[in-house]
Design a protein around this motif. Structure first.
Motif, PDB file in Angstrom:
ATOM      1  N   SER A  86       5.046  -6.966  -2.750  1.00  0.00           N
ATOM      2  CA  SER A  86       4.679  -6.467  -1.422  1.00  0.00           C
ATOM      3  C   SER A  86       5.864  -5.786  -0.755  1.00  0.00           C
ATOM      4  O   SER A  86       5.733  -4.701  -0.179  1.00  0.00           O
ATOM      5  N   ARG A  87       7.026  -6.405  -0.822  1.00  0.00           N
ATOM      6  CA  ARG A  87       8.219  -5.807  -0.221  1.00  0.00           C
ATOM      7  C   ARG A  87       8.623  -4.528  -0.952  1.00  0.00           C
ATOM      8  O   ARG A  87       9.091  -3.565  -0.330  1.00  0.00           O
ATOM      9  N   HIS A  88       8.423  -4.525  -2.260  1.00  0.00           N
ATOM     10  CA  HIS A  88       8.691  -3.315  -3.036  1.00  0.00           C
ATOM     11  C   HIS A  88       7.786  -2.174  -2.593  1.00  0.00           C
ATOM     12  O   HIS A  88       8.243  -1.038  -2.393  1.00  0.00           O
TER      13      HIS A  88
ATOM     14  N   ARG B 172       8.391   2.400   8.537  1.00  0.00           N
ATOM     15  CA  ARG B 172       9.125   1.316   7.875  1.00  0.00           C
ATOM     16  C   ARG B 172       8.670  -0.024   8.453  1.00  0.00           C
ATOM     17  O   ARG B 172       8.749  -0.249   9.662  1.00  0.00           O
ATOM     18  N   ARG B 173       8.179  -0.892   7.588  1.00  0.00           N
ATOM     19  CA  ARG B 173       7.652  -2.185   8.033  1.00  0.00           C
ATOM     20  C   ARG B 173       8.380  -3.329   7.341  1.00  0.00           C
ATOM     21  O   ARG B 173       8.952  -3.157   6.257  1.00  0.00           O
ATOM     22  N   GLN B 174       8.302  -4.505   7.967  1.00  0.00           N
ATOM     23  CA  GLN B 174       8.799  -5.738   7.383  1.00  0.00           C
ATOM     24  C   GLN B 174       7.620  -6.693   7.204  1.00  0.00           C
ATOM     25  O   GLN B 174       6.608  -6.575   7.901  1.00  0.00           O
ATOM     26  N   LEU B 175       7.767  -7.634   6.276  1.00  0.00           N
ATOM     27  CA  LEU B 175       6.709  -8.606   6.003  1.00  0.00           C
ATOM     28  C   LEU B 175       7.186  -9.981   6.452  1.00  0.00           C
ATOM     29  O   LEU B 175       8.254 -10.438   6.033  1.00  0.00           O
TER      30      LEU B 175
ATOM     31  N   GLU C  77       5.038 -11.655  -3.221  1.00  0.00           N
ATOM     32  CA  GLU C  77       5.939 -11.298  -2.117  1.00  0.00           C
ATOM     33  C   GLU C  77       6.903 -10.193  -2.533  1.00  0.00           C
ATOM     34  O   GLU C  77       7.100  -9.213  -1.795  1.00  0.00           O
ATOM     35  N   ALA C  78       7.504 -10.326  -3.724  1.00  0.00           N
ATOM     36  CA  ALA C  78       8.441  -9.296  -4.185  1.00  0.00           C
ATOM     37  C   ALA C  78       7.733  -7.954  -4.359  1.00  0.00           C
ATOM     38  O   ALA C  78       8.269  -6.896  -3.994  1.00  0.00           O
TER      39      ALA C  78
ATOM     40  N   LEU D  38       6.258  -1.857   0.307  1.00  0.00           N
ATOM     41  CA  LEU D  38       6.613  -1.448   1.666  1.00  0.00           C
ATOM     42  C   LEU D  38       7.793  -0.477   1.635  1.00  0.00           C
ATOM     43  O   LEU D  38       7.821   0.506   2.382  1.00  0.00           O
ATOM     44  N   ALA D  39       8.754  -0.749   0.767  1.00  0.00           N
ATOM     45  CA  ALA D  39       9.892   0.168   0.627  1.00  0.00           C
ATOM     46  C   ALA D  39       9.443   1.511   0.069  1.00  0.00           C
ATOM     47  O   ALA D  39       9.904   2.575   0.513  1.00  0.00           O
TER      48      ALA D  39
ATOM     49  N   ALA E  19       3.548 -13.001   3.930  1.00  0.00           N
ATOM     50  CA  ALA E  19       3.777 -13.079   2.487  1.00  0.00           C
ATOM     51  C   ALA E  19       2.995 -14.232   1.867  1.00  0.00           C
ATOM     52  O   ALA E  19       2.405 -14.099   0.789  1.00  0.00           O
TER      53      ALA E  19
END
Length: 490
Positions: free
Chosen positions: A321-323, A335-338, A318-319, A325-326, A343
């Motif tokens: 994936s968010r990294h 710009r997307r959110q998960l 998860e961390a 995406l940023a 996740a």
């Protein structure tokens, strides 16, 4: 008289457990829960060791350490932290800390380390205590497996010991090498990376050690090799397990002597670079079969660092994936959110391609997702391989000379193996040209399709394909494709 220990920990339960374990060893422990309390005790008593948490009730335990280290240079420090990132490990190392323990930690190991610290007479190295990194660190993950990697990295930052990074493809071996270089004492010098598997065997010695003019046919000028290019910096030898035996012998000689000689030259050149090697192969059976030199292995593996596959650090997915995406947003993608469900779905995947595969999936999702929030519905088709179909060859005119609308993509409905077989049968390439012909025929529609999907944006097309932008630009030039050529494809 036994040296006293100062424990600075604001979690009462952890403080009680540590105190009990150390007192059971016959050690005296004073305890407080804040920077202010620490400073009062340090002013009143003498301590041989301080154990301190990072996030305390009144500040950052690491950030407040420099004046303490200056006032008590012979007091050893062990840092405890629940902020389990490479940044924390590096910050701990830069204070001259004896050791860094991420929470949760092994209590028996902590007690052993306390004993070692108290028995050490070495003064702490204070160099770099006030230095700011000033750059984002490339590694992400707080799993226990990554904590072990961070601790190994911090142990090699202040020395030039040779490091061998082991791990499956896609686990981030080059990122670890870059972190060691960027955070170490040679950060002002160059970081030179060499993929030894990508260099033709007959040229590898010339690439590594350089050559003199006239050393062989085609050597029309002196060539400075990678060892010299890495002077005062770091030389990263990737895929070292694929290096031919002859080159292994010369590499071993260079590491043993600390000197190299260009191919065809007589001058000996002193080495001035750190060596970091990496491989995704198991070198031990290769040594047994005579494919890799045992003496070279021990020269390279002075400090081995083994990277865990992503399937063994699912907590980090998860961390990561968010990294990514940023990172994708910083590179100009939407710009997307998960979502939490998305996740969880990603964390359950086997990720045979490790972090590299996850990165490519996340970048494709950032590019192709229809909603700002990426959930299971957006992820599942991509994981199943359900990607947008290539445009019809006949409609797009994707192949040179395909006036009749035929080509490797056929009518867009047949599978690739069938289309390839038809291409071979109809093209009837000459012996020795099939690979190049098929590759060119496949690349052209693939690149045009990627450009069409991204509105002609080469950076986004490269990210969609999972290749380097410079590689894409070169291949577009080789194939005579301009980005605008793809804009008519629908």
């Amino acid at each position: 008289m036994t040296e006293a220990i100062l424990l600075v920990e604001d979690d009462a339960s952890i403080a009680i457990v540590i105190t009990a374990a150390l007192e059971a060893e016959g050690l005296r422990v004073d305890r407080c829960d804040s920077i202010a309390g620490r400073d009062r005790l340090l002013a009143a008593h003498s301590y041989g060791l301080m154990l301190t948490d990072v996030m305390l009730t009144d500040g950052d335990g690491i950030a407040s350490l420099p004046p303490v280290r200056a006032a008590f240079p012979r007091m050893q420090v062990i840092i405890l932290s629940a902020q389990n990132t490479l940044d924390t490990a590096v910050r701990a190392s830069e204070t001259g800390a004896f050791e860094y323990f991420p929470k949760p930690f092994d209590l028996e190991e902590l007690v052993r380390t306390v004993r070692q610290a108290l028995g050490s007479n070495e003064a702490a190295d204070l160099s770099g205590a006030d230095e700011e990194l000033g750059q984002a660190l490339p590694l992400v993950g707080r799993s226990p497996a990554m904590q072990a990697v961070y601790r190994m990295i911090t142990r090699v930052l202040r020395n030039d010991l040779t490091v061998l990074i082991l791990g499956e493809s896609g686990t981030g071996k080059e990122l670890v090498a870059e972190a060691i270089h960027q955070l170490g004492s040679r950060r002002e010098g160059p970081f030179v990376a060499v993929n030894t598997a990508a260099i033709p065997h007959e040229l590898i010695e010339s690439e590594l050690f350089g050559h003199e003019k006239g050393a062989f046919t085609g050597a029309v000028a002196r060539h400075v090799g990678k060892f010299e290019q890495a002077a005062r910096g770091t030389l990263f030898l990737d895929e070292i397990g694929d290096m031919p035996l002859e080159a292994q012998t010369r590499l071993l000689r260079a590491l043993q002597s600390g000197r190299i000689r260009r191919v065809g030259g007589t001058e000996e050149i002193a080495l001035d670079c750190r060596i970091i090697a990496a491989t995704n192969r198991d070198l031990v059976p290769m040594i047994a079969s005579g494919q890799f030199r045992e003496d070279l292995y021990y020269r390279l593996a002075v400090v081995p660092i083994e990277l865990p596959p992503l399937r063994e650090r699912a907590d980090d997915v998860e961390a990561l994936s968010r990294h990514f995406l940023a990172r994708a947003a910083a590179d100009g993608l939407p710009r997307r959110q998960l979502s939490a469900g998305g996740a969880a779905l990603l964390a359950r995947q086997p990720w045979r391609g490790n972090v590299r595969e996850l990165r490519n999936v996340i970048f494709r999702l950032a590019l192709l997702a229809r909603d700002d929030v990426i959930d299971e519905a957006a992820i599942e088709p991509l994981l199943a391989g359900d990607v947008p179909a290539l445009p019809r060859a006949g409609e797009a005119g994707l192949f040179p000379g395909e006036a009749d609308g035929e080509g490797i993509a056929g009518d867009g409905r047949e599978d690739f193996a069938t289309a390839l077989a038809r291409f071979i049968e109809e093209a009837r390439p000459e012996a020795g040209t099939l690979y190049d012909a098929a590759l060119a025929a496949f690349e052209r529609p693939l690149f045009l399709h990627a450009l069409a999907q991204t509105g002609g944006n080469q950076l986004r097309a490269a990210q969609l394909l999972g290749i380097n932008r410079n590689t894409l630009r070169k291949r577009l030039g080789d194939l005579g494709i301009a980005p605008e050529d793809a804009l008519t494809i629908r």
